[in-house]
Design a protein around this motif. Structure first.
Motif, mmCIF file in Angstrom:
data_model
loop_
_atom_site.group_PDB
_atom_site.id
_atom_site.type_symbol
_atom_site.label_atom_id
_atom_site.label_comp_id
_atom_site.label_asym_id
_atom_site.label_seq_id
_atom_site.Cartn_x
_atom_site.Cartn_y
_atom_site.Cartn_z
ATOM 1 N N LEU A 184 0.830 -1.210 0.000
ATOM 2 C CA LEU A 184 0.000 0.000 0.000
ATOM 3 C C LEU A 184 0.861 1.255 0.000
ATOM 4 N N ARG A 185 0.757 2.050 -1.067
ATOM 5 C CA ARG A 185 1.561 3.264 -1.227
ATOM 6 C C ARG A 185 0.759 4.533 -0.970
ATOM 7 N N GLU A 186 -0.553 4.473 -1.221
ATOM 8 C CA GLU A 186 -1.389 5.669 -1.043
ATOM 9 C C GLU A 186 -2.625 5.337 -0.223
ATOM 10 N N LEU A 187 -2.879 6.184 0.777
ATOM 11 C CA LEU A 187 -4.093 6.059 1.580
ATOM 12 C C LEU A 187 -4.770 7.424 1.633
ATOM 13 N N HIS A 188 -5.987 7.481 1.118
ATOM 14 C CA HIS A 188 -6.767 8.717 1.092
ATOM 15 C C HIS A 188 -7.994 8.516 1.977
ATOM 16 N N SER A 229 5.958 0.968 3.418
ATOM 17 C CA SER A 229 5.351 1.097 2.090
ATOM 18 C C SER A 229 4.657 2.431 1.835
ATOM 19 N N LEU A 230 3.985 2.990 2.847
ATOM 20 C CA LEU A 230 3.122 4.151 2.597
ATOM 21 C C LEU A 230 3.928 5.376 2.207
ATOM 22 N N SER A 231 3.553 5.976 1.073
ATOM 23 C CA SER A 231 4.258 7.134 0.534
ATOM 24 C C SER A 231 3.392 8.393 0.551
ATOM 25 N N ILE A 232 2.091 8.245 0.326
ATOM 26 C CA ILE A 232 1.177 9.386 0.264
ATOM 27 C C ILE A 232 0.022 9.166 1.234
ATOM 28 N N LEU A 233 -0.223 10.162 2.087
ATOM 29 C CA LEU A 233 -1.306 10.072 3.072
ATOM 30 C C LEU A 233 -2.118 11.353 3.047
ATOM 31 N N ASN A 234 -3.429 11.205 2.847
ATOM 32 C CA ASN A 234 -4.350 12.344 2.858
ATOM 33 C C ASN A 234 -5.318 12.164 4.024
#
Length: 300
Positions: free
Chosen positions: A118-122, A147-152
């Motif tokens: 998982l790289r992006e979590l919105h 893993s996580l790169s983008i978090l909104n």
């Protein structure tokens, strides 16, 4: 009540008149499904769609994430603007890279253990009861650390984000319209996120604090964009130089105070004291340079 079934999937692709085996073959080949804004309430058995990579189910009435364990090849899942109150039943989606859950009623970020890709979590704009804020399960954050790169996490009434320091590979953090208040907390977070290059905190009370932008730029060498504005190297270097000159002046004042406190009352001895002070400044010209820079900056 509208149910997402294999029959509905087949009909949507004009497979109604095909033989059963042809429909089955078709369902097995599907890689993308778009059932957004179709008033869907329940996800039923879609296990024949084993090669599904992308599933669009946003703008529906789904209240529970269910019957997706078959989708072991799924990489993108869009579930924003539904009625979901709990993150669940996703552990089998080990190839999932992007998860969109904005605009639901989720109170806790949890149950994402095992999603190592998982790289992006919105998860912005959750419809929470008055006074409540979005929370983070430490076990989930730890599982996403690599893993996580983008978090909104925008618009979730969040007032502190210390727990996010676990996400050491985070490159983008979007947390606009929350209740973040303390610059010091952000400095501590940035010190733990060496890969973060983009951060947007617009709409938080902390943005109104004195020297807010300057302090964050100086603490993070990786940050390239803050609140939608580019950080140029000349801006960062100027702030670094200014802080160095300010610190040098403080140190010099301390030295002077010590010298003055120990200055001898005898005139001849006073002359020796002044000579010693002058020798110090000659031995450490950088102090003079910093003081000159600071004076020039204040006079401009």
């Amino acid at each position: 009540m509208v149910r997402l079934t294999l029959d509905l999937v087949a009909k949507s692709a004009n497979q109604k008149n095909r033989k059963e085996e042809n429909i089955t073959q078709y369902l097995k080949k599907i890689t993308h499904l778009n059932f957004s804004n179709r008033n869907i309430d329940i996800i039923e058995d879609l296990s024949l769609c084993k090669n599904l990579n992308v599933l669009y189910l946003y703008d529906n009435n789904i209240s529970q994430i269910d019957n997706l364990s078959f989708a072991t090849n799924l990489t993108h899942l869009y579930l924003q603007n539904n009625c979901i109150s709990c993150i669940e039943n996703l552990k089998a989606l080990r190839k999932l890279e992007k998860l969109y859950l904005g605009g639901n009623s989720i109170a806790v970020v949890e149950c994402l253990e095992g999603l190592g890709e998982l790289r992006e979590l919105h998860i912005e704009s959750q419809r929470l009861p008055l006074g409540e804020k979005l929370l983070f399960d430490p076990r989930t954050l730890q599982s996403l650390a690599n893993s996580l790169s983008i978090l909104n996490i925008s618009n979730n009434n969040i007032d502190e984000i210390k727990d996010l320091e676990t996400l050491e590979n985070l490159t983008q953090l979007i947390a606009v319209d929350n209740q973040l208040l303390h610059v010091k907390d952000l400095e501590l977070l940035l010190d733990r996120l060496p890969k973060l290059w983009k951060m947007n905190l617009n709409g938080n009370p902390v943005c109104l604090k004195p020297k807010y932008r300057d302090r964050l730029i100086m603490i993070s060498k990786s940050l390239e964009s803050l609140d939608g504005k580019e950080i140029k190297q000349v801006e960062r270097q100027f702030l670094i130089n200014w802080k160095a000159s300010k610190d040098a002046k403080k140190n010099m004042k301390k030295k002077s105070a010590i010298w003055d406190a120990s200055a001898p009352p005898n005139k001849n001895m006073c002359q020796g004291y002044k000579d010693q002070k002058r020798s110090y400044l000659q031995a450490y010209p950088s102090v003079n340079e910093h003081l000159s820079l600071h004076s020039a900056f204040n006079s401009s």
